[in-house]
Design an enzyme around this catalytic site. Structure first.
Site: not given
Ligand code: SAH
Length: 370
Positions: A114, A121, A125, A128, A344
């Site tokens: 990953c 960032c 969101c 996150c 994630c």
């Molecule tokens: N910025 C990109 C890449 C990040 S990928 C994107 O948004 O797709 C990471 C994935 O994990 C994304 O789907 C994101 O929304 C998710 N994610 C972020 N924070 C998280 C959390 N606390 N728990 C579970 N998933 C999360």
């Protein structure tokens, strides 16, 4: 002595910054044949040779030129952590002093890396943890491919990276050129030779860049959807205010046209009482009716000061059943590496926040508490 040499080294051209096309152009500009690019890529990535003088099929004069003017410089591993489930997380030091994180997830028959695309960032969101760090800068191509390079070198014969997901820190489509060059390298037969099905880019929905990606780089696409109405998505994934669901879905449909039977993966984080009602599940089925889609349900991973809770297992399974019954292939992402904060949304690295978001959030929560 070192401090005198370091700046000179930094001025050298880092060959990890070029994909094959870029490297061929570099050699042509030097009056060399373009095939030098494939020779160099093989030495660097497949033979693991970093000393230009050992690259025996390259002329002596070119070797001397490369030694004098070029370098092969990947970020340094400063911390390595191993989770109880075999997941490894590395903190990598970049030349500006910030750190980014890379995670290796071993599974039966495959190993997924990953990879991060930015330091911090710029998107906000709300669920996150990377977002809470604010933003510093885009990673260079060498810092992105360098994550695969240092991880594979570190794993050695013990494990092979078979898949890469651009799902680490940052929004990859906001660092378009460097990310595309790094993904080209991952798929290059003279580099890691991964198939396009094994390289996935995940985006929160930067619509114009999604169209550009569809045109120039054929990799698997994952979209962080997380809500089925603009009202809720505006809150969870604020870039939705700029590129709302209808535009996002049009861009997904365009990407799915790239090949027969191609699907887009939709990520959907399961937030208790926020986006996990059965109405949401039905909304999801309706929304994805006209897009060849797979769904990946992600149990929410908590982090300090997060105000969300993960949906119950029962609810996540109910969601999955409903979606499956509607004919949509649905998986539940297994949470890995939790004990080392490698799951994630838990990647934070060490970010000197230039966007001052961290400060704004701290002030907001202080106001809230007052
Ligand atoms: N910025 C990109 C890449 C990040 S990928 C994107 O948004 O797709 C990471 C994935 O994990 C994304 O789907 C994101 O929304 C998710 N994610 C972020 N924070 C998280 C959390 N606390 N728990 C579970 N998933 C999360």
């Amino acid at each position: 002595m070192n401090s005198v040499q370091e700046p000179a080294k930094l001025k050298k051209i880092n060959l990890l910054d070029f994909d094959r096309k870029g490297l061929a152009a570099f050699f042509v500009a030097l009056g060399e044949k373009p095939f030098r690019a494939t020779q160099l890529l093989k030495w660097i990535y497949q033979e693991g040779v970093e000393d230009f003088e050992l690259m025996t099929n390259i002329s002596k004069s070119l070797r001397s030129y490369l030694t004098e003017h070029c370098c092969i410089a990947a970020p340094d591993i400063v911390i390595e952590q191993l989770a109880s489930d075999g997941v490894r997380k590395w903190a990598l030091q970049t030349h500006c002093g910030n750190r980014v994180e890379t995670v290796f997830i071993p599974e039966e028959g495959r190993g997924t890396l990953c990879v991060s695309s930015q330091i911090g960032c710029a998107l906000a969101c709300t669920f996150c943890s990377t977002a809470q760090q604010g933003f510093n800068r885009n990673l260079t191509t060498s810092e992105i491919i360098g994550q695969v390079y240092v991880a594979q070198n570190r794993l050695g014969a013990e494990a092979k990276i078979t898949n890469v997901v651009m799902m680490g820190m940052g929004e990859p489509l906001l660092n378009f050129d460097n990310v595309v060059a790094a993904m080209n390298l991952m798929m290059d037969d003279f580099v890691y030779g991964l198939s396009k099905r094994r390289v996935t880019i995940s985006t929160s929905g930067v619509v114009p860049a999604m169209y550009r990606l569809t045109e120039v780089c054929d990799v698997s696409l994952a979209v962080s959807l997380h809500a089925v109405t603009d009202e809720l998505r505006d809150q969870l994934v604020p870039i939705n205010k700029k590129y709302p669901l209808k535009e996002l879905m049009d861009a997904c449909r365009e990407n799915a046209k790239l090949a027969p039977r191609r699907t887009v993966t939709f990520e959907y984080v399961m937030l208790d009482g926020v986006n996990d009602s059965l109405d949401d599940a039905h909304g999801l089925i309706k929304l994805l009716k006209t897009v060849p889609a797979k769904i990946n349900l992600i149990p929410f991973n908590p982090f300090p000061n997060s105000s969300y809770r993960c949906s119950s297992n029962n609810r996540i399974n109910q969601f999955k059943t409903l979606l499956n019954e509607a004919g949509i292939v649905t998986t539940i992402r297994k949470t890995r590496g939790e004990d080392i904060d490698a799951a994630c949304g838990q990647l934070v690295g060490q970010v000197e926040d230039k966007s001052r978001r961290h400060l704004k959030l701290t002030m907001m929560s202080a106001e809230h508490a007052a």
